[in-house]
Scaffold this motif. Structure first.
Motif, mmCIF file in Angstrom:
data_model
loop_
_atom_site.group_PDB
_atom_site.id
_atom_site.type_symbol
_atom_site.label_atom_id
_atom_site.label_comp_id
_atom_site.label_asym_id
_atom_site.label_seq_id
_atom_site.Cartn_x
_atom_site.Cartn_y
_atom_site.Cartn_z
ATOM 1 N N ILE A 116 0.835 -1.206 0.000
ATOM 2 C CA ILE A 116 0.000 0.000 0.000
ATOM 3 C C ILE A 116 0.866 1.251 0.000
ATOM 4 N N GLU A 117 1.897 1.262 0.844
ATOM 5 C CA GLU A 117 2.751 2.451 0.929
ATOM 6 C C GLU A 117 3.433 2.737 -0.397
ATOM 7 N N LYS A 118 3.898 1.689 -1.082
ATOM 8 C CA LYS A 118 4.543 1.894 -2.374
ATOM 9 C C LYS A 118 3.574 2.506 -3.386
ATOM 10 N N VAL A 119 2.362 1.958 -3.456
ATOM 11 C CA VAL A 119 1.396 2.473 -4.436
ATOM 12 C C VAL A 119 0.990 3.900 -4.089
ATOM 13 N N CYS A 120 0.834 4.194 -2.804
ATOM 14 C CA CYS A 120 0.516 5.572 -2.390
ATOM 15 C C CYS A 120 1.620 6.529 -2.821
ATOM 16 N N GLN A 121 2.869 6.124 -2.637
ATOM 17 C CA GLN A 121 3.991 6.964 -3.058
ATOM 18 C C GLN A 121 3.959 7.198 -4.567
ATOM 19 N N MET A 122 3.660 6.155 -5.313
ATOM 20 C CA MET A 122 3.634 6.253 -6.770
ATOM 21 C C MET A 122 2.503 7.134 -7.269
ATOM 22 N N GLU A 123 1.335 7.019 -6.638
ATOM 23 C CA GLU A 123 0.146 7.743 -7.099
ATOM 24 C C GLU A 123 0.006 9.128 -6.476
ATOM 25 N N GLY A 124 0.811 9.435 -5.473
ATOM 26 C CA GLY A 124 0.651 10.699 -4.774
ATOM 27 C C GLY A 124 -0.586 10.704 -3.894
ATOM 28 N N ALA A 125 -0.878 9.542 -3.282
ATOM 29 C CA ALA A 125 -2.070 9.376 -2.449
ATOM 30 C C ALA A 125 -1.710 9.424 -0.970
ATOM 31 N N GLU A 126 -2.719 9.700 -0.152
ATOM 32 C CA GLU A 126 -2.508 9.802 1.291
ATOM 33 C C GLU A 126 -2.581 8.442 1.984
ATOM 34 N N ASP A 127 -3.440 7.557 1.479
ATOM 35 C CA ASP A 127 -3.665 6.282 2.163
ATOM 36 C C ASP A 127 -4.266 5.299 1.172
ATOM 37 N N GLY A 128 -4.379 4.040 1.596
ATOM 38 C CA GLY A 128 -4.939 3.045 0.705
ATOM 39 C C GLY A 128 -5.324 1.776 1.437
ATOM 40 N N PHE A 129 -5.964 0.873 0.704
ATOM 41 C CA PHE A 129 -6.303 -0.444 1.241
ATOM 42 C C PHE A 129 -6.158 -1.443 0.108
ATOM 43 N N ALA A 130 -5.611 -2.629 0.417
ATOM 44 C CA ALA A 130 -5.341 -3.649 -0.598
ATOM 45 C C ALA A 130 -6.351 -4.778 -0.509
ATOM 46 N N PHE A 131 -6.745 -5.287 -1.675
ATOM 47 C CA PHE A 131 -7.830 -6.256 -1.779
ATOM 48 C C PHE A 131 -7.377 -7.549 -2.447
ATOM 49 N N ALA A 132 -8.225 -8.565 -2.333
ATOM 50 C CA ALA A 132 -7.926 -9.875 -2.887
ATOM 51 C C ALA A 132 -8.020 -9.920 -4.408
ATOM 52 N N SER A 133 -8.675 -8.943 -5.031
ATOM 53 C CA SER A 133 -8.771 -8.872 -6.491
ATOM 54 C C SER A 133 -9.126 -7.458 -6.899
ATOM 55 N N GLY A 134 -8.996 -7.173 -8.181
ATOM 56 C CA GLY A 134 -9.373 -5.849 -8.681
ATOM 57 C C GLY A 134 -10.857 -5.575 -8.508
ATOM 58 N N MET A 135 -11.701 -6.583 -8.774
ATOM 59 C CA MET A 135 -13.142 -6.371 -8.623
ATOM 60 C C MET A 135 -13.546 -6.233 -7.157
ATOM 61 N N ALA A 136 -12.811 -6.863 -6.253
ATOM 62 C CA ALA A 136 -13.065 -6.638 -4.827
ATOM 63 C C ALA A 136 -12.804 -5.182 -4.479
ATOM 64 N N ALA A 137 -11.774 -4.597 -5.096
ATOM 65 C CA ALA A 137 -11.472 -3.183 -4.874
ATOM 66 C C ALA A 137 -12.582 -2.301 -5.426
ATOM 67 N N VAL A 138 -13.061 -2.601 -6.631
ATOM 68 C CA VAL A 138 -14.133 -1.806 -7.242
ATOM 69 C C VAL A 138 -15.398 -1.875 -6.395
ATOM 70 N N PHE A 139 -15.841 -3.085 -6.082
ATOM 71 C CA PHE A 139 -17.087 -3.237 -5.322
ATOM 72 C C PHE A 139 -16.980 -2.624 -3.935
ATOM 73 N N SER A 140 -15.924 -2.964 -3.204
ATOM 74 C CA SER A 140 -15.808 -2.494 -1.821
ATOM 75 C C SER A 140 -15.690 -0.982 -1.748
ATOM 76 N N THR A 141 -14.967 -0.381 -2.680
ATOM 77 C CA THR A 141 -14.815 1.076 -2.685
ATOM 78 C C THR A 141 -16.155 1.759 -2.889
#
Length: 389
Positions: free
Chosen positions: A65-90
């Motif tokens: 999560i920290e690596k992706v936040c650094q790359m995207e210029g984001a403050e925070d994040g959460f990691a999911f079991a799949s891309g669609m889990a990220a879409v639905f849960s968000t």
């Protein structure tokens, strides 16, 4: 000191364990222990920031999560079991019954199914807009609209949406802008710079890059991610520690890999554009792409996906696929191995013929995820398959 992208892909600020290892170890544990009763109480009361249970957090997930936040210029994040889990849960974490989503029509088939087959059960509605008609979409905004959702480049047509223009609309109407950045990866594009509040990735694709693990991630503003975290902590779509460890290692080579993906993809697109058996080619960094100028403005390079249409319709397309010898027939993308997909019969087969047409998906469309093989070999295989189509 502000670090460059490649450094952010390799280094994080997470502390090493007591063993002072150089490479982050795997924390393959379901739970974590406490020093005493007070430590356990304070941890569950969230008076301490620490790992409790891997459904909530885990050192491997935190590093990813920290690596992706650094790359995207984001403050925070959460990691999911799949891309669609990220879409639905968000989306589920942010929407209430009666809310409305304003979405680009050109989206992944499973996301389309989510909007049409599941959200209506919870009284969540949506409207679609065409990505080349942003000047007209404000008429679709209602008092119940809460989220603007889009992906760019799009799946599978490789269209490009103007993130800056969409960001201005979202800000004007106080809407949450959620962007699926999977096709570009954080290396090529950072939607937060253009007004996105949240950015979603399928880590299964370019982030892993070798077709090994399923994963998803959402990053963005801390207050919105907090809502996503609270929902996901209870519902349980968290990424496994092992897959998080794999992804953190994969990200160290993301820039190197994506550079080669893009180089190969552009050469294949240029070859296809001149081929007598191809009706049209779509690739963001081809000058013939209708959104070439926008792609150049918001992307570092064109990505790994090329879309084109074989002359002769469905039968010619089937002959093309049956003639492929080197490339893989699969529905994945962003792999080190080149992949060819027929969206109308696979990834977007659940859409009706009319829905596919409105999304720019024809029966003869081919999607190529261009891999890391030598580009001459990729082109040779595509060329011989076209010759048999």
């Amino acid at each position: 000191m502000e670090k460059k992208f490649e450094t952010n892909a390799v280094r994080t600020q997470l502390e090493r364990s007591q063993y002072l290892e150089h490479s982050t170890p795997m924390y393959l544990t379901s739970s974590f222990v406490f020093e005493d009763a007070e430590d356990m109480r304070a941890s569950f009361a969230e008076e301490k920031e620490r790992n409790i249970y891997s459904r909530y957090s885990n050192p491997n997930s935190s590093e990813f999560i920290e690596k992706v936040c650094q790359m995207e210029g984001a403050e925070d994040g959460f990691a999911f079991a799949s891309g669609m889990a990220a879409v639905f849960s968000t989306l589920a974490a942010l929407l209430d019954s009666g809310d409305h989503i304003l979405s680009a029509r050109s989206i992944f088939g499973s996301t389309h199914s989510l909007f049409n087959n599941f959200f209506p059960k919870w009284n969540i509605s949506h409207s679609y807009f065409k990505i080349d008609e942003l000047n007209t979409i404000e008429v679709l905004i209602t008092p119940k609209t809460k989220i603007i959702y889009a992906e760019t480049p799009t799946n599978p047509g490789v269209d490009v949406l103007d993130l800056e223009a969409l960001g201005k609309i979202a800000k004007k109407h106080n809407l949450i802008m959620v962007i699926d950045n999977c096709f570009a990866s954080p290396y090529l594009q950072q939607p937060i710079k253009f007004g996105a509040d949240l950015v979603i990735h399928s880590g299964t694709k370019l982030m892993d890059g070798q077709g090994r693990v399923l994963a998803g991630i959402t990053v963005g503003s801390k207050d919105l991610v907090e809502k996503v975290y609270r929902f996901s902590r209870i519902t349980g779509p968290a990424l496994s520690p092992f897959n998080a460890w794999v992804l953190s290692k994969s990200l160290e080579t993301l820039a190197l890999r994506v550079d080669r993906h893009c180089e190969n993809a552009l050469k294949l697109a240029e070859f296809l554009e001149a081929h007598e058996k191809v009706n049209w080619v779509r690739y963001p960094f081809l000058k013939s792409h209708p959104k070439y100028d926008i792609a150049k403005k918001q992307m570092k390079a064109g990505g790994c996906v090329v879309a084109f249409e074989v002359k002769g319709g469905l039968s010619a397309g089937q002959k093309f696929f049956d003639s492929i010898a080197l490339l893989s027939l699969s529905a994945n993308l962003g792999d080190s191995r080149s992949i060819v997909t027929h969206p109308a019969s696979t990834t977007h087969s659940k859409l009706s013929v009319d829905e596919r047409a409105q999304s720019g998906i024809t029966d003869g469309m081919v999607r190529v995820s261009v891999g890391l093989e030598h580009v001459d070999d990729i082109i040779a295989d595509v060329n011989q398959a076209l010759g048999n189509s």
